[in-house]
Write a protein that holds these residues in place. Structure first.
Motif, PDB file in Angstrom:
ATOM      1  N   VAL A 230      -8.927   0.219  -7.827  1.00  0.00           N
ATOM      2  CA  VAL A 230      -8.366   1.170  -6.863  1.00  0.00           C
ATOM      3  C   VAL A 230      -8.625   2.606  -7.340  1.00  0.00           C
ATOM      4  O   VAL A 230      -8.493   2.902  -8.541  1.00  0.00           O
ATOM      5  N   ASP A 231      -8.975   3.480  -6.400  1.00  0.00           N
ATOM      6  CA  ASP A 231      -9.200   4.895  -6.706  1.00  0.00           C
ATOM      7  C   ASP A 231      -7.899   5.565  -7.138  1.00  0.00           C
ATOM      8  O   ASP A 231      -6.844   5.367  -6.518  1.00  0.00           O
ATOM      9  N   GLY A 232      -7.963   6.380  -8.188  1.00  0.00           N
ATOM     10  CA  GLY A 232      -6.767   7.010  -8.740  1.00  0.00           C
ATOM     11  C   GLY A 232      -6.063   7.939  -7.779  1.00  0.00           C
ATOM     12  O   GLY A 232      -4.826   7.918  -7.666  1.00  0.00           O
ATOM     13  N   ASP A 233      -6.798   8.789  -7.067  1.00  0.00           N
ATOM     14  CA  ASP A 233      -6.183   9.719  -6.122  1.00  0.00           C
ATOM     15  C   ASP A 233      -5.521   8.972  -4.967  1.00  0.00           C
ATOM     16  O   ASP A 233      -4.425   9.323  -4.526  1.00  0.00           O
ATOM     17  N   ARG A 234      -6.198   7.945  -4.458  1.00  0.00           N
ATOM     18  CA  ARG A 234      -5.626   7.152  -3.360  1.00  0.00           C
ATOM     19  C   ARG A 234      -4.345   6.455  -3.808  1.00  0.00           C
ATOM     20  O   ARG A 234      -3.369   6.375  -3.071  1.00  0.00           O
ATOM     21  N   TYR A 235      -4.375   5.933  -5.040  1.00  0.00           N
ATOM     22  CA  TYR A 235      -3.190   5.244  -5.556  1.00  0.00           C
ATOM     23  C   TYR A 235      -2.013   6.201  -5.677  1.00  0.00           C
ATOM     24  O   TYR A 235      -0.882   5.890  -5.274  1.00  0.00           O
ATOM     25  N   LEU A 236      -2.268   7.390  -6.209  1.00  0.00           N
ATOM     26  CA  LEU A 236      -1.202   8.376  -6.383  1.00  0.00           C
ATOM     27  C   LEU A 236      -0.568   8.750  -5.043  1.00  0.00           C
ATOM     28  O   LEU A 236       0.668   8.839  -4.918  1.00  0.00           O
ATOM     29  N   GLU A 237      -1.393   8.965  -4.040  1.00  0.00           N
ATOM     30  CA  GLU A 237      -0.877   9.316  -2.720  1.00  0.00           C
ATOM     31  C   GLU A 237      -0.104   8.157  -2.104  1.00  0.00           C
ATOM     32  O   GLU A 237       0.910   8.350  -1.434  1.00  0.00           O
ATOM     33  N   ALA A 238      -0.561   6.938  -2.337  1.00  0.00           N
ATOM     34  CA  ALA A 238       0.159   5.771  -1.829  1.00  0.00           C
ATOM     35  C   ALA A 238       1.531   5.643  -2.479  1.00  0.00           C
ATOM     36  O   ALA A 238       2.527   5.338  -1.812  1.00  0.00           O
ATOM     37  N   VAL A 239       1.594   5.878  -3.783  1.00  0.00           N
ATOM     38  CA  VAL A 239       2.888   5.848  -4.484  1.00  0.00           C
ATOM     39  C   VAL A 239       3.821   6.908  -3.926  1.00  0.00           C
ATOM     40  O   VAL A 239       5.007   6.651  -3.666  1.00  0.00           O
ATOM     41  N   ARG A 240       3.305   8.119  -3.731  1.00  0.00           N
ATOM     42  CA  ARG A 240       4.115   9.209  -3.200  1.00  0.00           C
ATOM     43  C   ARG A 240       4.679   8.847  -1.814  1.00  0.00           C
ATOM     44  O   ARG A 240       5.861   9.019  -1.545  1.00  0.00           O
ATOM     45  N   SER A 241       3.818   8.327  -0.942  1.00  0.00           N
ATOM     46  CA  SER A 241       4.241   7.980   0.413  1.00  0.00           C
ATOM     47  C   SER A 241       5.261   6.853   0.417  1.00  0.00           C
ATOM     48  O   SER A 241       6.255   6.891   1.145  1.00  0.00           O
ATOM     49  N   LEU A 242       5.021   5.856  -0.405  1.00  0.00           N
ATOM     50  CA  LEU A 242       5.921   4.708  -0.462  1.00  0.00           C
ATOM     51  C   LEU A 242       7.282   5.100  -1.021  1.00  0.00           C
ATOM     52  O   LEU A 242       8.330   4.687  -0.508  1.00  0.00           O
ATOM     53  N   ALA A 243       7.276   5.914  -2.074  1.00  0.00           N
ATOM     54  CA  ALA A 243       8.532   6.355  -2.671  1.00  0.00           C
ATOM     55  C   ALA A 243       9.354   7.190  -1.696  1.00  0.00           C
ATOM     56  O   ALA A 243      10.579   7.029  -1.586  1.00  0.00           O
ATOM     57  N   LYS A 244       8.679   8.070  -0.958  1.00  0.00           N
ATOM     58  CA  LYS A 244       9.374   8.915   0.015  1.00  0.00           C
ATOM     59  C   LYS A 244       9.953   8.084   1.154  1.00  0.00           C
ATOM     60  O   LYS A 244      11.101   8.294   1.580  1.00  0.00           O
ATOM     61  N   ALA A 245       9.182   7.113   1.635  1.00  0.00           N
ATOM     62  CA  ALA A 245       9.629   6.291   2.765  1.00  0.00           C
ATOM     63  C   ALA A 245      10.830   5.430   2.424  1.00  0.00           C
ATOM     64  O   ALA A 245      11.675   5.156   3.283  1.00  0.00           O
ATOM     65  N   HIS A 246      10.943   5.015   1.149  1.00  0.00           N
ATOM     66  CA  HIS A 246      11.998   4.071   0.771  1.00  0.00           C
ATOM     67  C   HIS A 246      13.026   4.667  -0.190  1.00  0.00           C
ATOM     68  O   HIS A 246      13.920   3.947  -0.648  1.00  0.00           O
ATOM     69  N   GLY A 247      12.894   5.937  -0.496  1.00  0.00           N
ATOM     70  CA  GLY A 247      13.887   6.579  -1.357  1.00  0.00           C
ATOM     71  C   GLY A 247      13.885   6.080  -2.789  1.00  0.00           C
ATOM     72  O   GLY A 247      14.943   5.990  -3.422  1.00  0.00           O
ATOM     73  N   ALA A 248      12.711   5.766  -3.316  1.00  0.00           N
ATOM     74  CA  ALA A 248      12.629   5.288  -4.697  1.00  0.00           C
ATOM     75  C   ALA A 248      12.838   6.434  -5.675  1.00  0.00           C
ATOM     76  O   ALA A 248      12.411   7.573  -5.428  1.00  0.00           O
ATOM     77  N   ALA A 249      13.483   6.137  -6.796  1.00  0.00           N
ATOM     78  CA  ALA A 249      13.745   7.156  -7.817  1.00  0.00           C
ATOM     79  C   ALA A 249      13.042   6.855  -9.129  1.00  0.00           C
ATOM     80  O   ALA A 249      12.690   7.772  -9.866  1.00  0.00           O
ATOM     81  N   ARG A 250      12.842   5.576  -9.435  1.00  0.00           N
ATOM     82  CA  ARG A 250      12.243   5.207 -10.725  1.00  0.00           C
ATOM     83  C   ARG A 250      10.932   4.456 -10.506  1.00  0.00           C
ATOM     84  O   ARG A 250      10.767   3.730  -9.530  1.00  0.00           O
ATOM     85  N   TYR A 251      10.020   4.640 -11.451  1.00  0.00           N
ATOM     86  CA  TYR A 251       8.715   3.979 -11.440  1.00  0.00           C
ATOM     87  C   TYR A 251       8.569   3.256 -12.771  1.00  0.00           C
ATOM     88  O   TYR A 251       8.456   3.877 -13.825  1.00  0.00           O
ATOM     89  N   PHE A 252       8.595   1.916 -12.732  1.00  0.00           N
ATOM     90  CA  PHE A 252       8.438   1.122 -13.952  1.00  0.00           C
ATOM     91  C   PHE A 252       6.950   0.942 -14.225  1.00  0.00           C
ATOM     92  O   PHE A 252       6.242   0.239 -13.502  1.00  0.00           O
ATOM     93  N   ALA A 253       6.475   1.583 -15.276  1.00  0.00           N
ATOM     94  CA  ALA A 253       5.041   1.604 -15.574  1.00  0.00           C
ATOM     95  C   ALA A 253       4.554   0.255 -16.074  1.00  0.00           C
ATOM     96  O   ALA A 253       5.244  -0.435 -16.839  1.00  0.00           O
ATOM     97  N   HIS A 254       3.354  -0.115 -15.638  1.00  0.00           N
ATOM     98  CA  HIS A 254       2.663  -1.255 -16.214  1.00  0.00           C
ATOM     99  C   HIS A 254       2.212  -0.872 -17.616  1.00  0.00           C
ATOM    100  O   HIS A 254       1.852   0.281 -17.874  1.00  0.00           O
ATOM    101  N   ARG A 255       2.215  -1.823 -18.516  1.00  0.00           N
ATOM    102  CA  ARG A 255       1.900  -1.503 -19.921  1.00  0.00           C
ATOM    103  C   ARG A 255       0.485  -0.989 -20.107  1.00  0.00           C
ATOM    104  O   ARG A 255       0.187  -0.348 -21.112  1.00  0.00           O
ATOM    105  N   ARG A 256      -0.427  -1.238 -19.132  1.00  0.00           N
ATOM    106  CA  ARG A 256      -1.801  -0.782 -19.287  1.00  0.00           C
ATOM    107  C   ARG A 256      -2.067   0.539 -18.570  1.00  0.00           C
ATOM    108  O   ARG A 256      -3.195   1.036 -18.590  1.00  0.00           O
TER     109      ARG A 256
END
Length: 356
Positions: A230-256
């Motif tokens: 997955v492209d890094g910029d596209r992924y970042l924007e998807a995370v931003r949109s998803l977090a805003k739509a659902h009111g997410a506050a925390r992001y649990f990072a994958h170990r890699r």
């Protein structure tokens, strides 16, 4: 660390290279008690990544608390390390009655499989890769990770091909060898003669929780950018949109996930980035955890509903838009990721968010 195993050797020898593999060995051992008996020795083939090593050390502590012996191998500590590790394990491998492994695609594990004379082989989950392993074994294909499938074999692949072929043969049941797959993943194709046992995450539920549930949402990270899917910029924007739509506050990072990517994500999305010290199944079960857990296609869409069974937590998975894929992504990537989502049970499926 635990002392080296004695000369008599264990009845069961397990090899793990990741925290999730170690967790699933503990789940398998829990499901086998008391029939398993004494003699489970866990060999950690330690990677170099600091976050993975930290989680492995925490998981090793839990394994010792359960009465298992842990042998820590600096398997990647220099050019000579693989030879020293394999040489030091050869005797144990030849004496073991049963070998448990978490990643049949691992070249390390494939080399070890050529040494063992064990009549029982058990493959425990290494995430969604288990789905691809089972399908390849059923079709008699060479063992290739799903995100690499479709590309030409490199020089190292060609040199290692005889070892990989020998490992695949060892993982095929015969009159002299039993093969079990212990998994929470859906299996569309089951290899002839292989025993498939369901991993229900009973050990995790017995050991932790139930968790305190918060009102908000939490998001689970993925390493799809790091693996070149997955492209890094596209992924970042998807995370931003998803977090805003659902009111997410925390992001649990994958170990890699890379430190640079996580820093940028925190700055640009406002999410609190959490680097878990244990696999997410244990983190979620221990709590506190959001009432909704947001994820992209990954292992956790299959495992979290099992680990959180009996709670009010909802797992929601967002599809990967084909436009997010990189030019170098395997032709197999979109279909595989769609299959990961489509076969998940007890999850809420979200449409792909806009990422332009």
């Amino acid at each position: 660390m635990s002392p080296r195993a004695g000369n008599t050797g264990p009845r069961t020898l397990a090899f793990v290279e990741s925290p999730v593999q170690l967790l699933n060995v503990l789940e398998w051992a829990h499901a086998r008690e008391p029939a398993l008996g004494a003699g489970l020795t866990l060999v950690v083939l330690s990677p170099n990544d600091p976050m993975t090593r930290g989680q492995l050390r925490r998981m090793a502590e839990l394994a010792r608390e359960d009465g298992h012996e842990v042998r820590w191998e600096e398997a990647r500590g220099g050019a000579a390390a693989p030879f020293q590790t394999i040489g030091g394990l050869a005797g144990l491998l030849r004496r073991a009655d049963r070998v448990v492994l978490g990643d049949p695609f691992s070249r390390y594990v494939q080399l070890l499989l050529t040494i063992t004379k064990a009549r029982d082989l058990v493959v425990v989950d290494d995430g969604t890769a288990t789905m691809e392993f089972v399908a390849q074994l059923a079709r008699g294909e060479r063992l290739v990770r799903w995100h690499r499938k479709g590309g030409r074999p490199g020089p190292r692949d060609l040199v290692f091909a005889p070892v990989s072929a020998a490992a695949r043969k060892r993982l095929t049941p015969s009159d002299h060898r039993r093969v079990e797959i212990f998994s929470s993943m859906p299996m569309e194709e089951t290899p002839v003669g292989v025993t498939v046992t369901a991993n229900t995450f009973a050990w995790t539920r017995d050991r932790f929780g139930p968790p305190r549930i918060t009102k908000g949402a939490d998001m689970v990270g993925t390493s799809l950018v790091e693996t070149g899917v997955v492209d890094g910029d596209r992924y970042l924007e998807a995370v931003r949109s998803l977090a805003k739509a659902h009111g997410a506050a925390r992001y649990f990072a994958h170990r890699r996930e890379s430190a640079d990517k996580l820093h940028r994500l925190a700055v640009e999305t406002g999410l609190e980035v959490v680097r878990p010290d244990l696999p997410l199944e244990l983190i979620a079960r221990r709590g506190p955890i959001g009432r909704t857990i947001l994820s992209f296609p990954s292992t956790v869409v299959h495992t979290l509903p099992l680990a959180l069974s009996g709670t009010d937590v909802r797992v929601a998975v967002c599809d990967i838009d084909p436009a997010w894929l990189t030019e170098s992504a395997s032709p197999r990537a979109q279909g595989f990721l769609s299959g990961v989502t489509g076969t998940a049970r007890d999850v809420h499926r979200l449409s792909a968010v806009s990422a332009v």
